[in-house]
Design an enzyme around this catalytic site. Structure first.
Site, short mmCIF file in Angstrom:
data_model
loop_
_atom_site.label_atom_id
_atom_site.label_comp_id
_atom_site.label_asym_id
_atom_site.label_seq_id
_atom_site.Cartn_x
_atom_site.Cartn_y
_atom_site.Cartn_z
N ASP A 1 0.82 -1.20 0.00
CA ASP A 1 0.00 0.00 0.00
C ASP A 1 0.86 1.26 0.00
O ASP A 1 1.93 1.31 0.64
CB ASP A 1 -0.90 -0.03 1.25
CG ASP A 1 -2.05 0.96 1.17
OD1 ASP A 1 -2.45 1.33 0.05
OD2 ASP A 1 -2.56 1.35 2.24
N HIS A 2 0.43 2.28 -0.72
CA HIS A 2 1.02 3.64 -0.66
C HIS A 2 2.54 3.64 -0.67
O HIS A 2 3.17 4.13 0.29
CB HIS A 2 0.52 4.38 0.58
CG HIS A 2 -0.84 4.97 0.42
ND1 HIS A 2 -1.11 6.05 -0.37
CD2 HIS A 2 -2.03 4.58 0.94
CE1 HIS A 2 -2.40 6.33 -0.33
NE2 HIS A 2 -2.98 5.44 0.45
N HIS B 1 -7.57 9.27 5.27
CA HIS B 1 -7.01 8.20 6.07
C HIS B 1 -7.18 8.51 7.55
O HIS B 1 -7.09 9.66 7.97
CB HIS B 1 -5.51 8.02 5.75
CG HIS B 1 -5.25 7.65 4.33
ND1 HIS B 1 -4.49 8.43 3.47
CD2 HIS B 1 -5.66 6.58 3.60
CE1 HIS B 1 -4.44 7.84 2.29
NE2 HIS B 1 -5.13 6.73 2.34
N GLY C 1 -9.25 5.32 2.77
CA GLY C 1 -9.84 5.92 3.97
C GLY C 1 -11.15 5.27 4.35
O GLY C 1 -12.10 5.95 4.74
N ASN D 1 -10.25 0.06 1.34
CA ASN D 1 -9.13 -0.09 2.26
C ASN D 1 -9.56 0.18 3.69
O ASN D 1 -10.23 1.19 3.96
CB ASN D 1 -8.00 0.88 1.90
CG ASN D 1 -7.28 0.50 0.61
OD1 ASN D 1 -7.67 -0.45 -0.07
ND2 ASN D 1 -6.24 1.23 0.29
N VAL D 2 -9.17 -0.70 4.60
CA VAL D 2 -9.43 -0.52 6.03
C VAL D 2 -8.12 -0.72 6.77
O VAL D 2 -7.51 -1.79 6.68
CB VAL D 2 -10.49 -1.51 6.55
CG1 VAL D 2 -10.64 -1.40 8.06
CG2 VAL D 2 -11.83 -1.26 5.87
N THR E 1 -6.88 1.91 9.90
CA THR E 1 -6.92 2.46 11.26
C THR E 1 -7.95 1.75 12.14
O THR E 1 -7.67 1.43 13.29
CB THR E 1 -7.22 3.96 11.23
OG1 THR E 1 -6.26 4.61 10.39
CG2 THR E 1 -7.17 4.55 12.63
#
Length: 303
Positions: free
Chosen positions: A82-83, A180, A209, A230-231, A233
């Site tokens: 990711d990222h 995010h 986010g 995307n999950v 946090t």
């Protein structure tokens, strides 16, 4: 089961109107929490890691653990980076066995984003590795990437179309108002923008986010063409809060097997709730038959 590229499963999800959840994991037992949740719901799933987690756990160890989970639970499972802004890290993860990578060049001008994305596409397109790119700037904090509210900007639909035409990137994360982290209030999601982008491109769109977005908003995003959510946090917080609660209730109970088991169970239930929300529960069998038609892959999926 072998790890699979997420490209065909996400194409099928978009075509059929449901989503697949990609969970950022930070430890190996978090990885197994997500894998067990997918197995219990018979759902396809994407395991993903940030660059920080890659540096902490090591790409080879992450791949070996993810493969072991895939072999144990027999659901379609992809492993995603990711990222990432560093081409060397992307290459390292692909060599280790990641089946999906994100090149995040969204902080650069449009032409530079295209150039950097094409660098990754030139590598990944020959080896069946999914590539994800981002247009616009999603606000909030993701690992060491920080985008303030004033610097966040939404994707331009026409640019999304041009970007895909010039890169052939198979999945795109357009900034549409999410952020995010955990929201202080309801997110200001631009549903009209999602609908316009989805009308211009056939590729699966990615909802970044995804932690704590209201359920009705998630369902609307999925219905409009967001095939991956995307999950990060929310999963991390649930896991950590379970450990904190354990020590508040039993401060002298120091056996890691006990407090980690509690954290794993809480994380698993959170993961299951997200899979049910996006509609991928029970979709593993049809994904196996309709998407992964290679006999070796299908046989390994069947166990």
């Amino acid at each position: 089961m072998t790890l699979v590229s997420s490209t065909p499963m996400l194409k099928e999800a978009r075509k059929s109107g449901y989503g697949i959840v990609a969970f950022n994991i930070h430890s190996f037992d978090m990885l197994y929490s997500v894998a067990e949740a997918a197995a219990e719901l018979d759902a396809p799933v994407i395991i993903q890691t940030t660059v920080g987690t890659v540096q902490n756990l090591g790409p080879d160890s992450i791949v070996k653990t993810a493969r072991a989970a895939a072999e144990k639970f027999h659901v379609p499972m992809a492993l995603h980076l990711d990222h990432c802004t560093d081409l060397d890290v992307i290459i390292q993860c692909i060599r280790a066995g990641y089946t999906s990578v994100m090149i995040d060049a969204s902080m650069h001008p449009f032409e530079e984003n295209i150039r950097l994305t094409n660098q990754v596409m030139d590598i990944a397109k020959y080896i069946d590795v999914n590539v994800e790119a981002e247009l616009g700037k999603v606000g909030g904090v993701e690992d060491n990437i920080v985008v303030s509210d004033k610097d966040a900007e939404k994707a331009v639909p026409a640019e999304c179309k041009e970007f895909i035409e010039r890169t052939s990137v198979p999945t795109l994360a357009p900034a549409i108002g999410t952020a995010h982290g955990i929201y202080s209030g309801d997110p200001d999601i631009d549903f009209d923008r999602i609908a316009e982008i989805a009308s211009l491109v056939d590729e699966p769109l990615v909802l970044h986010g995804g932690s704590a977005i209201p359920e009705d908003d998630v369902k609307q995003c999925i219905a409009l063409g967001m095939a991956k959510m995307n999950v990060s946090t929310e999963l991390k917080n649930a896991y950590s809060e379970a450990i904190k609660e354990h020590f508040l209730e039993a401060p002298d109970s120091l056996d890691p097997r006990k407090y980690l088991a509690k954290a794993k169970d809480v994380a698993k239930e959170l993961a299951k709730s997200k899979m049910i929300l996006v509609g991928c529960a029970g979709k593993a069998p049809e994904i196996k038959e309709k998407v992964y038609s290679n006999p070796y892959i299908v046989d390994s999926l069947r166990g």
